[in-house]
Design a protein around this motif. Sequence first.
Motif, PDB file in Angstrom:
ATOM      1  N   UNK A  88      -3.712   3.556 -11.032  1.00 53.45           N
ATOM      2  CA  UNK A  88      -3.917   2.222 -10.471  1.00 53.45           C
ATOM      3  C   UNK A  88      -4.907   1.478 -11.345  1.00 53.45           C
ATOM      4  N   UNK A  89      -4.567   0.255 -11.717  1.00 54.06           N
ATOM      5  CA  UNK A  89      -5.449  -0.600 -12.497  1.00 54.06           C
ATOM      6  C   UNK A  89      -6.156  -1.525 -11.521  1.00 54.06           C
ATOM      7  N   UNK A  90      -7.420  -1.230 -11.244  1.00 55.04           N
ATOM      8  CA  UNK A  90      -8.181  -1.996 -10.266  1.00 55.04           C
ATOM      9  C   UNK A  90      -8.441  -3.428 -10.730  1.00 55.04           C
ATOM     10  N   UNK A  91      -8.557  -3.623 -12.042  1.00 51.40           N
ATOM     11  CA  UNK A  91      -8.833  -4.967 -12.563  1.00 51.40           C
ATOM     12  C   UNK A  91      -7.628  -5.890 -12.410  1.00 51.40           C
ATOM     13  N   UNK A  92      -6.424  -5.334 -12.587  1.00 49.27           N
ATOM     14  CA  UNK A  92      -5.204  -6.157 -12.520  1.00 49.27           C
ATOM     15  C   UNK A  92      -4.453  -6.008 -11.198  1.00 49.27           C
ATOM     16  N   UNK A  93      -4.946  -5.131 -10.297  1.00 46.66           N
ATOM     17  CA  UNK A  93      -4.329  -4.893  -8.994  1.00 46.66           C
ATOM     18  C   UNK A  93      -2.861  -4.470  -9.157  1.00 46.66           C
ATOM     19  N   UNK A  94      -2.634  -3.477 -10.039  1.00 41.72           N
ATOM     20  CA  UNK A  94      -1.285  -2.980 -10.309  1.00 41.72           C
ATOM     21  C   UNK A  94      -1.308  -1.455 -10.346  1.00 41.72           C
ATOM     22  N   UNK A  96       0.929   2.099 -11.851  1.00 38.82           N
ATOM     23  CA  UNK A  96       1.819   2.500 -12.933  1.00 38.82           C
ATOM     24  C   UNK A  96       2.221   3.963 -12.790  1.00 38.82           C
ATOM     25  N   UNK A  97       3.429   4.281 -13.258  1.00 36.10           N
ATOM     26  CA  UNK A  97       3.865   5.651 -13.478  1.00 36.10           C
ATOM     27  C   UNK A  97       3.626   5.905 -14.958  1.00 36.10           C
ATOM     28  N   UNK A  98       2.807   6.898 -15.274  1.00 38.53           N
ATOM     29  CA  UNK A  98       2.363   7.147 -16.655  1.00 38.53           C
ATOM     30  C   UNK A  98       2.995   8.427 -17.179  1.00 38.53           C
ATOM     31  N   UNK A  99       3.458   8.381 -18.433  1.00 35.83           N
ATOM     32  CA  UNK A  99       4.028   9.551 -19.101  1.00 35.83           C
ATOM     33  C   UNK A  99       3.219   9.809 -20.367  1.00 35.83           C
ATOM     34  N   UNK A 100       2.661  11.020 -20.472  1.00 33.72           N
ATOM     35  CA  UNK A 100       1.868  11.441 -21.632  1.00 33.72           C
ATOM     36  C   UNK A 100       2.544  12.616 -22.317  1.00 33.72           C
ATOM     37  N   UNK A 101       2.445  12.685 -23.645  1.00 27.51           N
ATOM     38  CA  UNK A 101       2.899  13.852 -24.387  1.00 27.51           C
ATOM     39  C   UNK A 101       1.857  14.949 -24.167  1.00 27.51           C
ATOM     40  N   UNK A 116       6.592  -1.686  -8.683  1.00 28.73           N
ATOM     41  CA  UNK A 116       6.701  -3.007  -8.048  1.00 28.73           C
ATOM     42  C   UNK A 116       5.507  -3.287  -7.122  1.00 28.73           C
ATOM     43  N   UNK A 117       5.046  -4.506  -7.132  1.00 28.12           N
ATOM     44  CA  UNK A 117       3.832  -4.894  -6.402  1.00 28.12           C
ATOM     45  C   UNK A 117       3.872  -4.505  -4.927  1.00 28.12           C
ATOM     46  N   UNK A 118       5.035  -4.558  -4.311  1.00 25.23           N
ATOM     47  CA  UNK A 118       5.123  -4.216  -2.892  1.00 25.23           C
ATOM     48  C   UNK A 118       5.001  -2.707  -2.663  1.00 25.23           C
ATOM     49  N   UNK A 119       4.984  -1.917  -3.740  1.00 24.21           N
ATOM     50  CA  UNK A 119       4.944  -0.463  -3.624  1.00 24.21           C
ATOM     51  C   UNK A 119       3.697   0.125  -4.296  1.00 24.21           C
ATOM     52  N   UNK A 120       2.533  -0.483  -4.107  1.00 22.42           N
ATOM     53  CA  UNK A 120       1.316   0.023  -4.737  1.00 22.42           C
ATOM     54  C   UNK A 120       1.081   1.478  -4.344  1.00 22.42           C
ATOM     55  N   UNK A 121       0.519   2.239  -5.268  1.00 18.55           N
ATOM     56  CA  UNK A 121       0.258   3.652  -5.036  1.00 18.55           C
ATOM     57  C   UNK A 121      -1.130   3.802  -4.429  1.00 18.55           C
ATOM     58  N   UNK A 122      -1.203   4.509  -3.321  1.00 14.02           N
ATOM     59  CA  UNK A 122      -2.488   4.668  -2.635  1.00 14.02           C
ATOM     60  C   UNK A 122      -3.343   5.715  -3.333  1.00 14.02           C
ATOM     61  N   UNK A 123      -4.630   5.593  -3.188  1.00 13.88           N
ATOM     62  CA  UNK A 123      -5.568   6.530  -3.778  1.00 13.88           C
ATOM     63  C   UNK A 123      -5.393   7.913  -3.150  1.00 13.88           C
ATOM     64  N   UNK A 124      -5.452   8.935  -3.980  1.00 10.79           N
ATOM     65  CA  UNK A 124      -5.373  10.303  -3.479  1.00 10.79           C
ATOM     66  C   UNK A 124      -3.976  10.881  -3.420  1.00 10.79           C
ATOM     67  N   UNK A 125      -3.003  10.222  -4.034  1.00 12.61           N
ATOM     68  CA  UNK A 125      -1.630  10.712  -4.012  1.00 12.61           C
ATOM     69  C   UNK A 125      -1.530  12.061  -4.720  1.00 12.61           C
ATOM     70  N   UNK A 126      -0.797  12.990  -4.125  1.00 10.19           N
ATOM     71  CA  UNK A 126      -0.519  14.291  -4.733  1.00 10.19           C
ATOM     72  C   UNK A 126       0.977  14.400  -4.945  1.00 10.19           C
ATOM     73  N   UNK A 127       1.369  15.256  -5.877  1.00 10.71           N
ATOM     74  CA  UNK A 127       2.793  15.434  -6.119  1.00 10.71           C
ATOM     75  C   UNK A 127       3.063  16.738  -6.818  1.00 10.71           C
TER      76      UNK A 127
END
Length: 143
Positions: A88-94, A96-101, A116-127
């Motif tokens: 979550x980008x707190x400065x831009x209120x967005x 992201x799904x991030x992929x790293x090598x 999408x803005x209507x689907x913001x990811x909440x803090x503490x998500x596990x997966x």
Amino acid sequence: NFVGRKAEFGYIARDGLLGSLQQWQYPPIGITYDAIVKHELATGEVVDTWDCSGSGLHLFEPQFVPREEEEGGGSGKEDDGFLVLFATDAKRDKSFFVILDASDLASGPAAMIEVPQSQKVCSGLHGCWIPLAKKSLKMEGAT
């Protein structure tokens, strides 16, 4: 397939507020994570880091996704794959799904896909990552 094998690497989201354990207390805004760190488990040494402290990104739990052999991967190295996580980008209120090598965290994201803005990811998500069994997948209406 790494099931049942002793792990060489471990990946963790680093606590952006970590300090002395004798002086540590819960921060007023909650715990935030500002880096993904790769540890060599045999030595405890940090061998790679994606550090985004100061950028406004708050990172969530990373999951390792092995590279598919039929897609040009499958070298047998334990870090031959990707780390996937939400941020979550707190400065831009967005969000992201991030992929790293997984073999080169310091290079930063291979991709950052905006949620999408209507689907913001909440803090503490596990997966967790569960590979798709291609032969057993049956979707209604699929051919």
